[in-house]
Design an enzyme around this catalytic site. Structure first.
Site: not given
Ligand code: NAP
Length: 474
Positions: A172, A225-227, A229-230, A247, A281, A378
């Site tokens: 996804k 993704g974000s902490t 949502i994690g 991650e 990230c 962040e």
């Molecule tokens: P996000 O809002 O947490 O979304 C990440 C993914 O999760 C997207 O595909 C999102 O879908 C999906 N999602 C949202 N709500 C969900 C739920 N309830 N259940 C399952 N999946 C769900 O993060 P983002 O804004 O896309 O990305 C930025 C974040 O990612 C930052 O915090 C960044 O630090 C982190 N990141 C970490 C790494 C690492 O390797 N540590 C690498 C890159 C990014 P939608 O797009 O439809 O919301």
């Protein structure tokens, strides 16, 4: 959607807009996957896994298919890079690098396919004559969820690790950047990954993503993704205790000692935050500089920031593209406002750029303090805060005063200082005299709330394997 080897509409027939963040224009429509489509994709993945369509193939065949997949990606690298620019906004040169990074993950993981094995052990007690050994097996159906900041590289790393382990996959991608994931799966199919083994369902996170995490036929969830949502995802998997790999976000500190080569520090530390518009990230968003070189570093980074050419990723002169969406730009501007109102001094940028697209100037705040919002949270945008530090004495206290632990940087002329600092900092990735280089042969991940587990390297495969111990009485 790409399910069971074919492009298909969503069951509902609904679509969502795909936008070019450099212009704000809608450039296409994507099928909007929802729970019913996740069910279809998981059913295909489950069927192929249970039948052994992929994992029962001999390792050399699986390895050859993964290599062929990487060759097709190499063939199409320009096309894929252009998709990434249109979808995410990043400069074309960076997009090429991101595709190459995903490609190298596939090739590295193709090599791992032939090196997944257990071991034997001597038995110490029990009075029985026992021969014991371990076996590593694919974990089953892997649900992969990726963010929008490096869409292709993230999806390629996850999916090739899962496929190398023998899993079947449902991916996804982020709703902001679904394009390259679909093409990636088509190319995997063209390379010989059997139908139903690699499925992609774009859609909203709270609907399609949530359905994937909740699905009882998914054995492993691998999330970037974000902490926030994690954490939500962990609460969801508490229901059935499926395995989860995370991650997550970061707020990475970078330290510049008096003895560093300042001419090298300035461009490296600046690009450590401004690359990909700060949407990285491990972006080095907190810069700590020792007193003797503080003014020089602040002035140098501010000048560098003012000189960065911000523009459409297809303009070869552009060094920084837009933020990914209007929402992300508003979020970043909100943090810039917080920085100002909490008393930090803007020495470069601080505003958005008028016109179409979601551009924000590279922004530098000087004389920040640890309690300011911009030094704690962040931002995920082109914003750096610069503070003073005394040396090794307060490096750990400042650097580790965060709930995150993804990256950290140290610039120094002393080998001893570099190693002491690397040891003192609580982060999964430490860079010395450079910032942000990664390689797929090495594990990547975070301490504390930056995640669980490691992606990449030999360790990256573990998330997708089960281990079994067999005791045989002789
Ligand atoms: P996000 O809002 O947490 O979304 C990440 C993914 O999760 C997207 O595909 C999102 O879908 C999906 N999602 C949202 N709500 C969900 C739920 N309830 N259940 C399952 N999946 C769900 O993060 P983002 O804004 O896309 O990305 C930025 C974040 O990612 C930052 O915090 C960044 O630090 C982190 N990141 C970490 C790494 C690492 O390797 N540590 C690498 C890159 C990014 P939608 O797009 O439809 O919301």
């Amino acid at each position: 959607l790409f399910i069971d080897g074919e492009l298909t509409d969503a069951i509902s027939g609904e679509t969502f807009d795909v936008e070019d963040p450099a212009t704000g224009q809608v450039i296409g429509q994507m099928a909007l996957g929802a729970a019913a489509d996740i069910n279809r994709a998981v059913a295909a993945a489950r069927r192929t896994f249970d039948a052994g369509d992929w994992w029962k193939k001999k390792y050399n065949e699986r390895q050859e298919i993964l290599w062929r997949w990487s060759d097709l990606i190499e063939r199409d690298i320009e096309f894929l890079a252009e998709l990434e620019v249109r979808d995410n906004g990043m400069p074309l040169a960076l997009a090429r690098g991101m595709i190459a990074s995903g490609l190298s993950a596939i090739r590295y993981n193709a090599g791992i396919v032939s090196k997944i094995y257990g071991h034997t052990a001597e038995i110490s007690g029990g009075g029985l004559d026992i021969h014991a050994y371990t076996i590593k097996e694919p974990a089953g159906v892997a649900g992969l969820i990726t963010p929008w900041n490096g869409p292709f590289a993230s999806a390629a790393t996850k999916s090739s690790s899962a496929l190398a382990a023998g899993c079947s996959v449902v991916l996804k991608p982020a709703e902001n950047t679904p394009l390259s994931a679909i093409r990636m799966a088509e190319l995997a199919f063209e390379a010989g990954v059997p139908k139903g083994v690699f499925n992609v369902v774009p859609g909203y996170g709270h609907i399609a993503g949530q359905a994937l995490v909740e699905h009882p036929d998914v054995d492993v969830v691998h999330f970037t993704g974000s902490t926030a949502i994690g954490k939500q995802l962990v609460r969801t998997v508490a229901e059935d205790l499926k395995r989860v790999h995370l991650e997550l976000g970061g707020k990475s500190p970078v330290f510049v000692f008096n003895d560093a080569n300042i001419d090298e520090v300035i461009p490296a530390a600046a690009m450590g935050i401004f690359r990909n518009s700060g949407q990285v990230c491990f972006a080095g968003s907190r810069l700590y500089v020792q007193d003797r070189v503080f003014d020089q570093v602040v002035a140098g980074i501010s000048e560098f920031a003012k000189g960065i050419k911000v523009g459409n990723g297809f303009d070869p002169a552009s060094q920084m593209g837009p933020l990914v969406s209007a929402k992300q730009r508003e979020r970043v501007l909100g943090y810039i406002e917080a920085g100002r109102s909490e008393g930090a001094q803007v020495t470069a940028g601080g505003t958005s750029i008028d016109g179409s697209g979601y551009f924000v100037h590279p922004t530098v705040f000087a004389d920040t303090s640890a309690d300011m919002t911009i030094m704690r949270e962040e931002i995920f945008g082109p914003v750096i805060g610069i503070s003073r530090f005394n040396g090794l004495d307060d490096l750990a206290a400042l650097g580790n005063a965060t709930t995150y632990g993804l990256g950290a940087g140290v610039y120094t002329g002393s080998v001893s200082t570099a190693h002491k600092a690397a040891k003192a900092l609580k982060a999964g990735n430490i860079w010395v005299n450079s910032y942000g280089f990664t390689d797929k042969s090495l594990p990547f991940g975070g301490y504390k709330q930056s995640g669980w587990g490691r992606e990449g390297g030999f360790e990256g495969i573990d998330a997708f394997l089960e281990q079994k111990t067999v005791y045989v009485k002789l």
